[in-house]
Design a protein around this motif. Structure first.
Motif, mmCIF file in Angstrom:
data_model
loop_
_atom_site.group_PDB
_atom_site.id
_atom_site.type_symbol
_atom_site.label_atom_id
_atom_site.label_comp_id
_atom_site.label_asym_id
_atom_site.label_seq_id
_atom_site.Cartn_x
_atom_site.Cartn_y
_atom_site.Cartn_z
ATOM 1 N N ASN A 128 3.821 5.633 -5.628
ATOM 2 C CA ASN A 128 3.747 5.530 -7.099
ATOM 3 C C ASN A 128 2.635 6.408 -7.656
ATOM 4 O O ASN A 128 2.807 7.071 -8.670
ATOM 5 C CB ASN A 128 3.446 4.083 -7.518
ATOM 6 N N GLN A 129 1.500 6.377 -6.944
ATOM 7 C CA GLN A 129 0.342 7.129 -7.408
ATOM 8 C C GLN A 129 0.631 8.635 -7.367
ATOM 9 O O GLN A 129 0.321 9.352 -8.313
ATOM 10 C CB GLN A 129 -0.855 6.779 -6.520
ATOM 11 N N GLN A 152 2.460 1.703 -3.374
ATOM 12 C CA GLN A 152 1.485 2.106 -4.382
ATOM 13 C C GLN A 152 1.062 3.554 -4.192
ATOM 14 O O GLN A 152 0.863 4.277 -5.173
ATOM 15 C CB GLN A 152 0.271 1.168 -4.308
ATOM 16 N N ILE A 153 0.968 4.007 -2.920
ATOM 17 C CA ILE A 153 0.595 5.409 -2.656
ATOM 18 C C ILE A 153 1.662 6.331 -3.219
ATOM 19 O O ILE A 153 1.366 7.324 -3.892
ATOM 20 C CB ILE A 153 0.362 5.649 -1.141
ATOM 21 N N GLU A 198 -5.965 3.564 -10.320
ATOM 22 C CA GLU A 198 -5.791 4.998 -10.525
ATOM 23 C C GLU A 198 -4.412 5.291 -11.124
ATOM 24 O O GLU A 198 -4.294 6.057 -12.083
ATOM 25 C CB GLU A 198 -5.965 5.718 -9.177
ATOM 26 N N THR A 199 -3.377 4.652 -10.553
ATOM 27 C CA THR A 199 -2.006 4.854 -11.058
ATOM 28 C C THR A 199 -1.908 4.420 -12.513
ATOM 29 O O THR A 199 -1.254 5.084 -13.324
ATOM 30 C CB THR A 199 -1.003 4.049 -10.202
ATOM 31 N N LEU A 252 -5.873 -1.347 -2.259
ATOM 32 C CA LEU A 252 -4.716 -1.543 -3.143
ATOM 33 C C LEU A 252 -5.159 -1.619 -4.604
ATOM 34 O O LEU A 252 -4.520 -1.051 -5.493
ATOM 35 C CB LEU A 252 -3.970 -2.821 -2.742
ATOM 36 N N TYR A 258 -3.197 7.123 -14.746
ATOM 37 C CA TYR A 258 -2.207 8.211 -14.905
ATOM 38 C C TYR A 258 -1.115 7.814 -15.894
ATOM 39 O O TYR A 258 -0.710 8.617 -16.741
ATOM 40 C CB TYR A 258 -1.572 8.562 -13.551
ATOM 41 N N LEU A 291 -6.016 1.913 -5.798
ATOM 42 C CA LEU A 291 -4.796 2.711 -6.013
ATOM 43 C C LEU A 291 -4.099 2.287 -7.305
ATOM 44 O O LEU A 291 -3.656 3.133 -8.088
ATOM 45 C CB LEU A 291 -3.845 2.522 -4.828
ATOM 46 N N THR A 292 -3.990 0.977 -7.509
ATOM 47 C CA THR A 292 -3.313 0.456 -8.700
ATOM 48 C C THR A 292 -4.060 0.884 -9.961
ATOM 49 O O THR A 292 -3.437 1.261 -10.954
ATOM 50 C CB THR A 292 -3.240 -1.087 -8.637
ATOM 51 N N LEU A 338 0.840 -1.213 0.000
ATOM 52 C CA LEU A 338 0.000 0.000 0.000
ATOM 53 C C LEU A 338 0.869 1.256 0.000
ATOM 54 O O LEU A 338 0.618 2.188 -0.775
ATOM 55 C CB LEU A 338 -0.910 -0.006 1.228
#
Lengths: 120, 169
Positions: free
Chosen positions: A87-88, A84-85, B148-149, B142, B152, B145-146, A81
């Motif tokens: 990375n985001q 990933q945060i 959304e990334t 998770l 982008y 988030l994955t 997590l």
């Protein structure tokens, strides 16, 4: 040597017409007589059910006894997590950096859009 | 041990000690069972469900494992940690079959089942189920988030491709 009796249906019997005497056969009537006789038939319904139940219970035991313990001991989700945060955030900043520049296509299209509707 | 065929529990007194005694005697968790609440008043049903939950918790029994314990109420009121259904028809067909006299080989399997059931009951089921619940929430986060990334990254790729097209003569 004991002759082996071969059970055949009427269709098969037609195919071997003329050779009946050569074979030692069981007719449909014989099969029916065997089926109607009161011979004890082995019933595996409950045995099969209990076998499946045992497998199901063992799987539940394995889930609570092994899999969840390993999951608890070597938990990766928090680390994933965090990764990933970050990375985001990086990807988000990159996108903003690319489109928020004055001469970017996004800005050009946006200005065209506003120009069109403001009547300039 | 009896064959795991689903059976009904009849309870007349809905007070905590009676419920605890009934659940203990009927071996809740070791056999698939169901209890029907006939009342159609929401408050009464809710009160009974809470009492059942309290009784199960105090006996350290779970409504789902090893064998399910279904509580049927026509109003379909759900309480966390209880296996509720709105009709007897919805009971799983898996546990409905004709009881026959068990043979030796079947008795051996039943004895084995009994040992596994006791082993399952020794696990802290409540804590483990909470852990599964937490994991489920985190996994969902998770995934979001994955996703959304990835969007982008797709946008960045498109910008890059568009820029390259414009620069080529």
């Amino acid at each position: 040597m004991v002759k082996k009796k071969i059970p055949l249906n009427s269709e098969k019997l037609e195919q071997i017409k003329g050779f009946e005497e050569v074979f030692d056969l069981i007719s449909d009537d014989d099969i029916e007589a065997i089926a109607n006789s009161n011979l004890p038939i082995e019933d595996y319904e409950i045995y099969d059910f209990l076998l499946k139940e045992n497998i199901r219970l063992l799987q539940i035991d394995s889930l609570f006894g092994t899999k969840l313990k390993v999951q608890k001991k070597y938990d990766q989700i928090d680390h994933l997590l965090d990764e990933q945060i970050s990375n985001q955030h990086l990807a988000q900043e990159d996108v903003i950096g690319q489109i928020a520049v004055k001469d970017s296509n996004f800005m050009k299209n946006l200005s065209k859009f506003f120009d069109k509707f403001s009547g300039c | 041990m009896k064959l795991p065929v689903i059976q009904q529990i009849n309870i007349t007194n809905f007070d905590l000690p009676s419920l605890k005694e009934a659940f203990h005697n009927q071996k809740v968790g070791s056999l698939p069972l169901y209890l029907e609440i006939s009342s159609l008043e929401k408050t009464v049903v809710e009160k009974k469900l809470l009492l059942i939950k309290e009784a199960l918790d105090s006996l350290k029994l779970n409504s789902f494992f090893p064998y399910p314990f279904y509580i049927i109420n026509a109003l379909n009121i759900k309480i966390e940690g209880l296996n509720t259904l709105d009709s007897v028809i919805k009971l799983p067909k898996h546990y409905i079959f004709k009881i026959k006299r068990v043979k030796n080989r079947e008795q051996a399997l039943l004895n084995k089942s009994q040992i596994i059931i006791e082993r399952i009951n020794n696990h802290p089921l409540r804590e483990e189920l909470d852990l599964i619940h937490d994991q489920r929430i985190k996994n969902k986060l998770l995934k979001e988030l994955t996703k959304e990334t990835s969007i982008y990254h797709k946008i960045l790729r498109n910008i890059k491709n568009h820029g390259e097209k414009e620069n080529t003569p």
